[in-house]
Write a protein that holds these residues in place. Structure first.
Motif, PDB file in Angstrom:
ATOM      1  N   HIS A 116      -2.221 -10.635   0.000  1.00 43.40           N
ATOM      2  CA  HIS A 116      -2.575  -9.380  -0.671  1.00 43.40           C
ATOM      3  C   HIS A 116      -1.699  -8.219  -0.182  1.00 43.40           C
ATOM      4  O   HIS A 116      -2.185  -7.110   0.000  1.00 43.40           O
ATOM      5  CB  HIS A 116      -4.047  -9.044  -0.405  1.00 43.40           C
ATOM      6  CG  HIS A 116      -4.995 -10.003  -1.042  1.00 43.40           C
ATOM      7  ND1 HIS A 116      -5.535 -11.070  -0.365  1.00 43.40           N
ATOM      8  CD2 HIS A 116      -5.482 -10.078  -2.296  1.00 43.40           C
ATOM      9  CE1 HIS A 116      -6.325 -11.753  -1.184  1.00 43.40           C
ATOM     10  NE2 HIS A 116      -6.305 -11.180  -2.355  1.00 43.40           N
ATOM     11  N   LEU A 117      -0.428  -8.491   0.018  1.00 43.91           N
ATOM     12  CA  LEU A 117       0.444  -7.458   0.598  1.00 43.91           C
ATOM     13  C   LEU A 117       0.621  -6.250  -0.319  1.00 43.91           C
ATOM     14  O   LEU A 117       0.953  -5.167   0.152  1.00 43.91           O
ATOM     15  CB  LEU A 117       1.825  -8.052   0.922  1.00 43.91           C
ATOM     16  CG  LEU A 117       1.837  -9.190   1.955  1.00 43.91           C
ATOM     17  CD1 LEU A 117       3.253  -9.698   2.156  1.00 43.91           C
ATOM     18  CD2 LEU A 117       1.236  -8.724   3.277  1.00 43.91           C
ATOM     19  N   ASP A 118       0.369  -6.438  -1.611  1.00 43.32           N
ATOM     20  CA  ASP A 118       0.583  -5.330  -2.557  1.00 43.32           C
ATOM     21  C   ASP A 118      -0.684  -4.520  -2.799  1.00 43.32           C
ATOM     22  O   ASP A 118      -0.730  -3.693  -3.711  1.00 43.32           O
ATOM     23  CB  ASP A 118       1.082  -5.876  -3.911  1.00 43.32           C
ATOM     24  CG  ASP A 118       2.446  -6.527  -3.761  1.00 43.32           C
ATOM     25  OD1 ASP A 118       3.196  -6.119  -2.853  1.00 43.32           O
ATOM     26  OD2 ASP A 118       2.748  -7.453  -4.541  1.00 43.32           O
ATOM     27  N   ASP A 119      -1.716  -4.743  -2.016  1.00 40.37           N
ATOM     28  CA  ASP A 119      -2.986  -4.064  -2.281  1.00 40.37           C
ATOM     29  C   ASP A 119      -3.125  -2.695  -1.603  1.00 40.37           C
ATOM     30  O   ASP A 119      -4.193  -2.098  -1.618  1.00 40.37           O
ATOM     31  CB  ASP A 119      -4.167  -4.956  -1.849  1.00 40.37           C
ATOM     32  CG  ASP A 119      -4.356  -6.121  -2.814  1.00 40.37           C
ATOM     33  OD1 ASP A 119      -3.550  -6.233  -3.768  1.00 40.37           O
ATOM     34  OD2 ASP A 119      -5.289  -6.928  -2.626  1.00 40.37           O
ATOM     35  N   GLY A 120      -2.070  -2.230  -0.966  1.00 39.38           N
ATOM     36  CA  GLY A 120      -2.107  -0.886  -0.384  1.00 39.38           C
ATOM     37  C   GLY A 120      -2.699  -0.805   1.007  1.00 39.38           C
ATOM     38  O   GLY A 120      -2.894   0.274   1.554  1.00 39.38           O
ATOM     39  N   VAL A 121      -3.001  -1.953   1.622  1.00 40.91           N
ATOM     40  CA  VAL A 121      -3.643  -1.951   2.938  1.00 40.91           C
ATOM     41  C   VAL A 121      -2.588  -2.125   4.040  1.00 40.91           C
ATOM     42  O   VAL A 121      -1.790  -3.064   3.998  1.00 40.91           O
ATOM     43  CB  VAL A 121      -4.666  -3.107   3.066  1.00 40.91           C
ATOM     44  CG1 VAL A 121      -5.349  -3.069   4.424  1.00 40.91           C
ATOM     45  CG2 VAL A 121      -5.682  -3.047   1.936  1.00 40.91           C
ATOM     46  N   ARG A 122      -2.598  -1.206   5.000  1.00 38.49           N
ATOM     47  CA  ARG A 122      -1.722  -1.355   6.156  1.00 38.49           C
ATOM     48  C   ARG A 122      -2.540  -1.892   7.323  1.00 38.49           C
ATOM     49  O   ARG A 122      -3.579  -1.308   7.674  1.00 38.49           O
ATOM     50  CB  ARG A 122      -1.117  -0.002   6.542  1.00 38.49           C
ATOM     51  CG  ARG A 122      -0.228  -0.126   7.757  1.00 38.49           C
ATOM     52  CD  ARG A 122       0.313   1.201   8.217  1.00 38.49           C
ATOM     53  NE  ARG A 122       1.245   0.976   9.314  1.00 38.49           N
ATOM     54  CZ  ARG A 122       1.744   1.931  10.067  1.00 38.49           C
ATOM     55  NH1 ARG A 122       1.428   3.189   9.826  1.00 38.49           N
ATOM     56  NH2 ARG A 122       2.560   1.639  11.049  1.00 38.49           N
ATOM     57  N   PHE A 123      -2.112  -2.987   7.915  1.00 40.94           N
ATOM     58  CA  PHE A 123      -2.821  -3.575   9.056  1.00 40.94           C
ATOM     59  C   PHE A 123      -2.124  -3.222  10.363  1.00 40.94           C
ATOM     60  O   PHE A 123      -0.899  -3.288  10.460  1.00 40.94           O
ATOM     61  CB  PHE A 123      -2.881  -5.101   8.927  1.00 40.94           C
ATOM     62  CG  PHE A 123      -3.860  -5.584   7.898  1.00 40.94           C
ATOM     63  CD1 PHE A 123      -5.213  -5.705   8.200  1.00 40.94           C
ATOM     64  CD2 PHE A 123      -3.442  -5.893   6.607  1.00 40.94           C
ATOM     65  CE1 PHE A 123      -6.123  -6.138   7.241  1.00 40.94           C
ATOM     66  CE2 PHE A 123      -4.342  -6.325   5.643  1.00 40.94           C
ATOM     67  CZ  PHE A 123      -5.686  -6.450   5.966  1.00 40.94           C
ATOM     68  N   ILE A 124      -2.945  -2.868  11.344  1.00 40.72           N
ATOM     69  CA  ILE A 124      -2.441  -2.593  12.689  1.00 40.72           C
ATOM     70  C   ILE A 124      -3.383  -3.321  13.658  1.00 40.72           C
ATOM     71  O   ILE A 124      -4.609  -3.251  13.492  1.00 40.72           O
ATOM     72  CB  ILE A 124      -2.447  -1.069  12.980  1.00 40.72           C
ATOM     73  CG1 ILE A 124      -1.508  -0.346  11.997  1.00 40.72           C
ATOM     74  CG2 ILE A 124      -2.057  -0.778  14.431  1.00 40.72           C
ATOM     75  CD1 ILE A 124      -1.637   1.167  12.016  1.00 40.72           C
ATOM     76  N   PHE A 125      -2.828  -4.026  14.633  1.00 35.63           N
ATOM     77  CA  PHE A 125      -3.659  -4.743  15.610  1.00 35.63           C
ATOM     78  C   PHE A 125      -3.684  -3.975  16.919  1.00 35.63           C
ATOM     79  O   PHE A 125      -2.643  -3.584  17.435  1.00 35.63           O
ATOM     80  CB  PHE A 125      -3.143  -6.170  15.798  1.00 35.63           C
ATOM     81  CG  PHE A 125      -3.358  -7.001  14.565  1.00 35.63           C
ATOM     82  CD1 PHE A 125      -4.567  -7.648  14.351  1.00 35.63           C
ATOM     83  CD2 PHE A 125      -2.376  -7.072  13.577  1.00 35.63           C
ATOM     84  CE1 PHE A 125      -4.803  -8.371  13.183  1.00 35.63           C
ATOM     85  CE2 PHE A 125      -2.592  -7.791  12.406  1.00 35.63           C
ATOM     86  CZ  PHE A 125      -3.807  -8.444  12.215  1.00 35.63           C
ATOM     87  N   LEU A 126      -4.886  -3.757  17.435  1.00 31.66           N
ATOM     88  CA  LEU A 126      -5.069  -3.045  18.697  1.00 31.66           C
ATOM     89  C   LEU A 126      -5.539  -4.042  19.734  1.00 31.66           C
ATOM     90  O   LEU A 126      -6.503  -4.762  19.497  1.00 31.66           O
ATOM     91  CB  LEU A 126      -6.146  -1.955  18.552  1.00 31.66           C
ATOM     92  CG  LEU A 126      -6.120  -1.044  17.319  1.00 31.66           C
ATOM     93  CD1 LEU A 126      -7.335  -0.112  17.341  1.00 31.66           C
ATOM     94  CD2 LEU A 126      -4.831  -0.230  17.285  1.00 31.66           C
TER      95      LEU A 126
END
Ligand code: IPE
Ligand code: IPE
Ligand code: MG
Length: 247
Positions: A100-110
Motif C-alpha cells: 500500500h505504498l501509494d496510500d499516503g502513509v509514511r512509516f517511521i520505526f521508533l
C-alpha cells in the motif's frame, strides 16, 4: 477528480480541535484472548486488525501523526511462543504495508531494531525509505521501544560529541536531547489513549508525553473502535491545555 473518490469520514470535532499527534498504547490483547479461552497470540491477531482499522480512520479524519506501541523493551520477558507470534505478525503487517505504498502513509520505526531478526529489520528500513515522501499521515511504530532506553541513547550520543570536542556540556539543551531521540524532528504527543484499564505509561514516549493529555478506557484493545476514538477526541477537545501558563 477521480470518479470514485474515497469519501472521508468527518471528525467528531472541528479540525482545529483535533490533536496533531495521538499515541496508542495497544494493551489488553492477552486478556481479550483469555476471556475467550484462546491462547494469547489469538488476541494479538485481533489487535493487529484493530491497529489497521484505527490507523486508516485516523488518516480519514485528518490526524497527521499517530504512534502505536507495538513492543516494549520489557516485553522480551514474555514466553518465547508469544514473542514468536508477535514477530510473525510484524512480518505480515510489514508485507501488507509494502503493498500500500501509494496510500499516503509514511512509516517511521521508533526503537532499537538491532535485536530483531535480520529480515524484519530490512523490511522496516525498506518501508521507511519507500514511504518517506508520503505526507497524508505519519505512522510511528514503537518496536523494541523503551522511553528510558531512548533518553539514555540520546545522552550517549551527546556525550560522544562532547568527547570529540564538537559540543560543550553547557550547550546541551532540551532541544539537543530531543534531537537525539528516535522522534527527532517529530512533534510531541498531544493525546495518549490507553485501553485495557491500566492507568500507566509503561515506558511509552515518556519525554514526548511530558505535556500530553491522557484518555483511559476499560475496553480491551481488540474491542477498540473508531466510535471509541471519537469519544476520546471529544473529551480531548474539551480539555484546557495550559503548558504551565495561567488563564
Ligand atoms: C498488548 O497486549 C500487546 C503487547 C504488549 C505486545 P498484552 O499482550 O499486554 O495484553 P494483556 O495486557 O496481557 O491483556
Ligand atoms: C505496554 O503494555 C506495551 C505495549 C502495549 C506494547 P504492557 O502490557 O507491556 O504493559 P504493562 O506490563 O501492563 O505495564
Ligand atoms: Mg498488557
Amino acid at each position: 477528480m477521480a470518479l470514485f473518490e474515497k469519501k472521508k469520514a468527518a471528525p467528531p470535532v472541528p479540525a482545529e480541535k483535533l490533536p496533531k499527534h495521538i499515541g496508542f498504547i495497544m494493551d489488553g490483547n492477552g486478556r481479550w484472548a483469555k476471556k475467550r479461552g484462546m491462547p494469547r497470540p489469538f488476541g494479538h491477531i485481533e489487535g493487529g486488525k484493530v491497529y489497521r482499522k484505527i490507523m486508516l480512520y485516523c488518516q480519514d479524519i485528518g490526524i497527521k501523526y499517530v504512534s502505536f506501541y507495538v513492543f516494549s523493551t520489557e516485553n522480551w520477558s514474555r514466553a518465547q511462543e508469544e514473542i514468536k507470534g508477535i514477530m510473525q505478525m510484524m512480518r505480515m503487517y510489514l508485507d501488507d504495508a509494502q503493498k500500500h505504498l501509494d496510500d499516503g502513509v509514511r512509516f517511521i520505526f521508533l526503537g532499537d531494531l538491532s535485536p530483531y531478526p535480520e529480515d524484519i529489520r530490512t523490511r522496516m528500513r525498506k518501508l521507511e525509505k519507500d514511504t518517506e515522501r508520503n505526507t497524508d499521515i505519519n505512522v510511528l511504530m514503537a518496536v523494541n521501544y523503551g522511553g528510558r532506553a531512548e533518553i539514555a541513547k540520546s545522552a550517549r550520543e551527546l556525550a560522544e560529541l562532547v568527547k570529540q570536542g564538537m559540543l560543550n556540556p553547557e550547550d546541551i539543551t532540551e532541544q539537543s536531547v530531543a534531537d537525539h531521540l528516535y522522534t527527532a524532528g517529530l512533534p510531541d504527543v498531544d493525546l495518549v489513549i490507553r485501553p485495557s484499564g491500566e492507568l500507566r505509561l509503561s515506558n511509552f514516549l515518556i519525554w514526548q508525553c511530558a505535556y500530553a493529555e491522557y484518555y483511559f478506557t476499560n475496553i480491551l484493545w481488540p474491542d477498540f473502535t473508531p466510535e471509541e476514538l471519537d469519544k476520546a477526541l471529544i473529551d480531548y477537545a474539551g480539555r484546557g491545555r495550559r503548558f504551565g501558563g495561567a488563564e
